[in-house]
Structures are given as structure tokens and as C-alpha cells.
Design an enzyme around this catalytic site. Structure first.
Site, PDB file in Angstrom:
ATOM      1  CG  ASN A   1      -2.003   1.081   1.442  1.00 40.99           C
ATOM      2  OD1 ASN A   1      -1.273   2.257   1.092  1.00 40.99           O
ATOM      3  ND2 ASN A   1      -2.944   1.065   1.751  1.00 40.99           N
TER       4      ASN A   1
ATOM      5  CG  ASP B   1      -3.152   4.788   0.812  1.00 40.12           C
ATOM      6  OD1 ASP B   1      -3.197   4.591  -0.475  1.00 40.12           O
ATOM      7  OD2 ASP B   1      -4.032   4.201   1.791  1.00 40.12           O
ATOM      8  CG  HIS B   2       0.804   6.318   5.010  1.00 40.75           C
ATOM      9  ND1 HIS B   2       0.015   7.435   5.029  1.00 40.75           N
ATOM     10  CD2 HIS B   2       0.324   5.018   5.346  1.00 40.75           C
ATOM     11  CE1 HIS B   2      -1.130   6.644   5.636  1.00 40.75           C
ATOM     12  NE2 HIS B   2      -0.901   5.382   5.769  1.00 40.75           N
TER      13      HIS B   2
ATOM     14  NE  ARG C   1       7.901  21.221   2.790  1.00 41.93           N
ATOM     15  CZ  ARG C   1       9.029  21.519   2.842  1.00 41.93           C
ATOM     16  NH1 ARG C   1       9.659  21.691   1.661  1.00 41.93           N
ATOM     17  NH2 ARG C   1       9.659  21.638   4.134  1.00 41.93           N
TER      18      ARG C   1
ATOM     19  CG  HIS D   1      -8.130   4.103   1.036  1.00 43.08           C
ATOM     20  ND1 HIS D   1      -8.150   4.028   2.569  1.00 43.08           N
ATOM     21  CD2 HIS D   1      -9.503   4.424   0.444  1.00 43.08           C
ATOM     22  CE1 HIS D   1      -9.648   4.331   2.880  1.00 43.08           C
ATOM     23  NE2 HIS D   1     -10.157   4.838   1.800  1.00 43.08           N
TER      24      HIS D   1
ATOM     25  NE  ARG E   1      -9.375   8.568   4.485  1.00 42.50           N
ATOM     26  CZ  ARG E   1      -9.599   7.832   5.515  1.00 42.50           C
ATOM     27  NH1 ARG E   1      -8.874   6.664   5.414  1.00 42.50           N
ATOM     28  NH2 ARG E   1     -10.626   8.077   6.181  1.00 42.50           N
TER      29      ARG E   1
ATOM     30  NE  ARG F   1      -7.737  11.491   5.721  1.00 43.42           N
ATOM     31  CZ  ARG F   1      -8.289  10.786   6.622  1.00 43.42           C
ATOM     32  NH1 ARG F   1      -7.510   9.794   7.316  1.00 43.42           N
ATOM     33  NH2 ARG F   1      -9.487  11.260   7.149  1.00 43.42           N
ATOM     34  CG  HIS F   2      -3.646   8.810   1.536  1.00 43.52           C
ATOM     35  ND1 HIS F   2      -4.386   8.206   0.956  1.00 43.52           N
ATOM     36  CD2 HIS F   2      -3.791   8.457   2.928  1.00 43.52           C
ATOM     37  CE1 HIS F   2      -5.080   7.207   1.792  1.00 43.52           C
ATOM     38  NE2 HIS F   2      -4.908   7.572   2.744  1.00 43.52           N
TER      39      HIS F   2
ATOM     40  CD  GLU G   1      -7.021  -0.241   1.034  1.00 42.85           C
ATOM     41  OE1 GLU G   1      -6.185  -1.200   1.544  1.00 42.85           O
ATOM     42  OE2 GLU G   1      -6.890   0.905   1.458  1.00 42.85           O
TER      43      GLU G   1
ATOM     44  CB  THR H   1     -18.170  -3.776  13.100  1.00 41.68           C
ATOM     45  OG1 THR H   1     -16.576  -3.830  13.176  1.00 41.68           O
ATOM     46  CG2 THR H   1     -18.750  -4.234  12.008  1.00 41.68           C
ATOM     47  CB  THR H   2     -17.730  -2.638  17.923  1.00 37.13           C
ATOM     48  OG1 THR H   2     -17.917  -3.899  17.825  1.00 37.13           O
ATOM     49  CG2 THR H   2     -19.081  -2.047  18.561  1.00 37.13           C
TER      50      THR H   2
ATOM     51  CD  GLU I   1      -7.017  -6.259   3.419  1.00 31.87           C
ATOM     52  OE1 GLU I   1      -7.259  -6.363   1.809  1.00 31.87           O
ATOM     53  OE2 GLU I   1      -6.544  -5.520   3.989  1.00 31.87           O
TER      54      GLU I   1
ATOM     55  CG  HIS J   1      -5.305  -1.336   9.659  1.00 28.85           C
ATOM     56  ND1 HIS J   1      -4.891  -1.036  10.673  1.00 28.85           N
ATOM     57  CD2 HIS J   1      -5.807  -0.428   8.694  1.00 28.85           C
ATOM     58  CE1 HIS J   1      -5.233   0.416  10.502  1.00 28.85           C
ATOM     59  NE2 HIS J   1      -5.777   0.796   9.478  1.00 28.85           N
ATOM     60  N   GLY J   2      -1.948  -2.454   9.814  1.00 30.67           N
ATOM     61  CA  GLY J   2      -1.064  -2.433  11.163  1.00 30.67           C
ATOM     62  C   GLY J   2      -0.133  -3.579  11.195  1.00 30.67           C
TER      63      GLY J   2
ATOM     64  N   GLY K   1       0.806  -1.182   4.535  1.00 32.23           N
ATOM     65  CA  GLY K   1       1.415  -0.075   3.741  1.00 32.23           C
ATOM     66  C   GLY K   1       2.411   0.508   4.864  1.00 32.23           C
TER      67      GLY K   1
HETATM   68  N1  PXP Z   1      -6.065  -3.311   4.181  1.00 30.54           N
HETATM   69  C1  PXP Z   1      -6.801  -2.159   4.188  1.00 30.54           C
HETATM   70  C2  PXP Z   1      -8.205  -2.598   3.837  1.00 30.54           C
HETATM   71  C3  PXP Z   1      -6.512  -0.733   4.710  1.00 30.54           C
HETATM   72  O1  PXP Z   1      -7.662  -0.193   4.655  1.00 30.54           O
HETATM   73  C4  PXP Z   1      -5.307  -0.603   4.850  1.00 30.54           C
HETATM   74  C5  PXP Z   1      -4.921   0.862   5.427  1.00 30.54           C
HETATM   75  O2  PXP Z   1      -5.039   1.891   4.288  1.00 30.54           O
HETATM   76  C6  PXP Z   1      -4.161  -1.474   4.676  1.00 30.54           C
HETATM   77  C7  PXP Z   1      -4.594  -2.936   4.595  1.00 30.54           C
HETATM   78  C8  PXP Z   1      -2.736  -1.276   5.126  1.00 30.54           C
HETATM   79  O3  PXP Z   1      -2.685  -0.829   6.577  1.00 30.54           O
HETATM   80  P1  PXP Z   1      -1.264  -0.244   7.036  1.00 30.54           P
HETATM   81  O4  PXP Z   1      -1.043   0.825   6.204  1.00 30.54           O
HETATM   82  O5  PXP Z   1      -1.550  -0.406   8.434  1.00 30.54           O
HETATM   83  O6  PXP Z   1      -0.329  -1.426   6.663  1.00 30.54           O
END
Ligand code: PXP
Length: 253
Positions: free
Chosen positions: A12, A14-15, A23, A48, A50, A54-55, A75, A105-106, A156, A198-199, A220
Site C-alpha cells: 500500500n 498511500d503514505h 508540501r 486508497h 479517500r 487526504r493522500h 480501496e 463495526t465496533t 480482508e 492493517h497495522g 502499507g
Molecule cells: N488493508 C486495508 C483494507 C486498509 O484500509 C489498509 C490501510 O489503508 C491496509 C490494508 C494497510 O494498513 P497499514 O497501512 O496499517 O499497513
């Protein structure tokens, strides 16, 4: 010994766009990062778009689709605007994610069970355009069954709560891990393809690579952060090695 399917790595980017946008210019270019990621062994690129942009920006998605040689996983929120962009761009896959609190969800994943009609319609529109649909959900049996019911071929599993708990609460991490293991098994039994993300970092990716039901990890933030120290190619190489170790260890058991 059972054969375990290959575990794909979706990177990913995005960042990279987050840094560019700090900038407001064109550097660093997320498409260049995507190309480097592919050269370093990524099996796909995830981005992603959004609603608040934002990115990643609209033109990044167009360029990613045109310029990268590996599948693009787009995404997106399940809105009409995003569906129109996906149908126009035709990524290989679209992963529906929650963007507003009310859609979650929670546990933080998409509330498919609570928004069945909307997710059903979005899934159908994307599938009709030949896009493989994935739903980003918590490893909650209710959400997994709802994903199956709306006709998504892929889920996922949201690993965020597990990854966060790993850092500071072993009991919670163990509980989350059990949910992930059981959720992946249930989804596979229902005939769904299972991804996770994620994470994730090197250690958690190695651990989760041992689950044979999971065939793709999308990673990502950690990789882009690690690239600051060692470069993107080295970060992806180390991630690939961690995933392979986790997978091979599972195959040997
Ligand atoms: N999968 C999905 C569906 C996500 O929304 C994200 C974050 O954009 C990721 C994976 C990647 O998560 P991370 O950036 O924490 O690795």
C-alpha cells in the site's frame, strides 16, 4: 504434508502520497514508489482513494492503473462517486472499506451486516464491471456470513486490533488472534478468499503468514516508515522474507 498456497504481498503506497501532499507538490511520486515496490517483489499495489483525498488523488489512480505491471487493488468507500471511479478505472480488485464512523463495526471493519442493501448494491455494480470485490471486515462470524450473503468473493480481515494489542496487552492479543484464526477458517469454509491487513509489521506478518487460509497481506504504513531507514526495496525484501519464514514454518508443522 498439505500444500499451502503462495502468500501474496500487496504493498500500500498511500503514505508516499501523504508525504508528497505535506508540501503540495509532486514529490515523492506514489507511482514511482509502486514501480519500485513491484521491482522489489510486491505481488500487487494497493491504494486508497479517500473521499477527502487526504493522500491518494484521482490522477494517481489513473496512473497506477496505466503504469504498473501488477494488479491494482483499489480501496474505496461504498459510495456512488467511488463506484463510478472504479468502474471507469477498472482496477483488478476493489476493497470496500469504512470511512465514516457510522459505517464501522465496533471492531473497525465494514459493517456489512448492518448495511447489507448498500454493500450488496456496491458489490453487484463492481462485479458487473469485472472487478474482484473484497470487503474489509473484522473477523466476526456475523460479518463474514454477511459478506458471503452479499456475494463478495473475497474478505480482508482487519488485523488492526490484533496488531495494536500485540504492543501492550498480551491477553487481548491472544483473544484477537483466536478470532482471526477462527474467522479465516470460517470464511474459507464458506468458499471466500481470505486476505488480511492493517497495522502489520515484520513480526506480525510472519505470525499471520502461518495461516494457510490467508492468501494475501496488504501492508502499507509500516513498510513506508521502514523505507525511511533502509529504502523501500530493502524493507519489502525483509517483509517478503518474514512472510516466507512464517509460511514455510507452517508447512513444516
Ligand atoms: N488493508 C486495508 C483494507 C486498509 O484500509 C489498509 C490501510 O489503508 C491496509 C490494508 C494497510 O494498513 P497499514 O497501512 O496499517 O499497513
Amino acid at each position: 504434508m498439505p500444500t499451502i498456497p503462495y502468500l501474496r504481498l500487496g504493498v500500500n503506497i498511500d503514505h508516499v502520497a501523504t508525504i508528497r501532499n505535506a508540501r503540495g507538490g509532486v514529490h515523492p511520486d506514489p507511482v514511482r514508489a509502486a514501480m519500485l515496490a513491484v521491482a522489489a517483489g510486491a505481488d500487487g499495489i494497493t491504494a486508497h482513494l479517500r473521499e477527502d483525498r487526504r493522500h491518494i488523488r484521482d490522477e494517481d489512480i489513473v496512473r497506477l492503473k496505466a503504469e504498473i505491471s501488477k494488479p491494482l487493488n483499489f480501496e474505496m468507500a461504498a459510495t456512488d462517486d467511488m463506484i463510478a471511479i472504479a468502474v471507469r478505472t477498472r482496477p483488478h480488485a476493489a476493497c470496500l472499506v469504512p470511512e465514516r464512523r457510522a459505517e464501522r463495526t465496533t471492531e473497525g471493519g465494514l459493517d456489512v451486516a448492518g448495511q447489507k442493501a448498500q454493500i450488496d448494491a456496491a458489490t453487484a455494480a463492481l462485479k458487473a464491471a469485472g472487478i474482484r470485490v473484497s470487503l474489509f471486515i473484522a473477523a466476526d462470524p456475523r460479518q463474514i456470513e454477511a459478506a458471503k450473503a452479499v456475494g463478495a468473493p473475497v474478505i480482508e480481515i482487519h488485523t488492526g486490533a490484533w496488531c495494536e494489542a500485540l504492543a501492550h496487552d498480551r491477553a487481548a492479543a491472544a483473544r484477537e488472534w483466536t478470532r482471526i484464526v477462527e474467522g479465516a477458517r470460517l470464511a474459507k469454509r464458506l468458499g471466500l478468499e481470505v486476505h488480511a491487513g492493517h497495522g502489520l509489521d515484520f513480526a506480525s506478518a510472519e505470525t499471520i503468514a502461518a495461516l494457510p487460509e490467508i492468501v494475501e497481506l496488504n501492508i502499507g504504513h509500516f513498510l513506508i516508515g521502514e523505507a525511511v531507514y533502509v529504502g523501500l526495496e530493502a524493507a519489502i525484501g525483509t517483509m517478503r522474507a518474514a512472510m516466507d519464514r512464517g509460511r514455510t514454518g507452517a508447512a513444516a508443522r
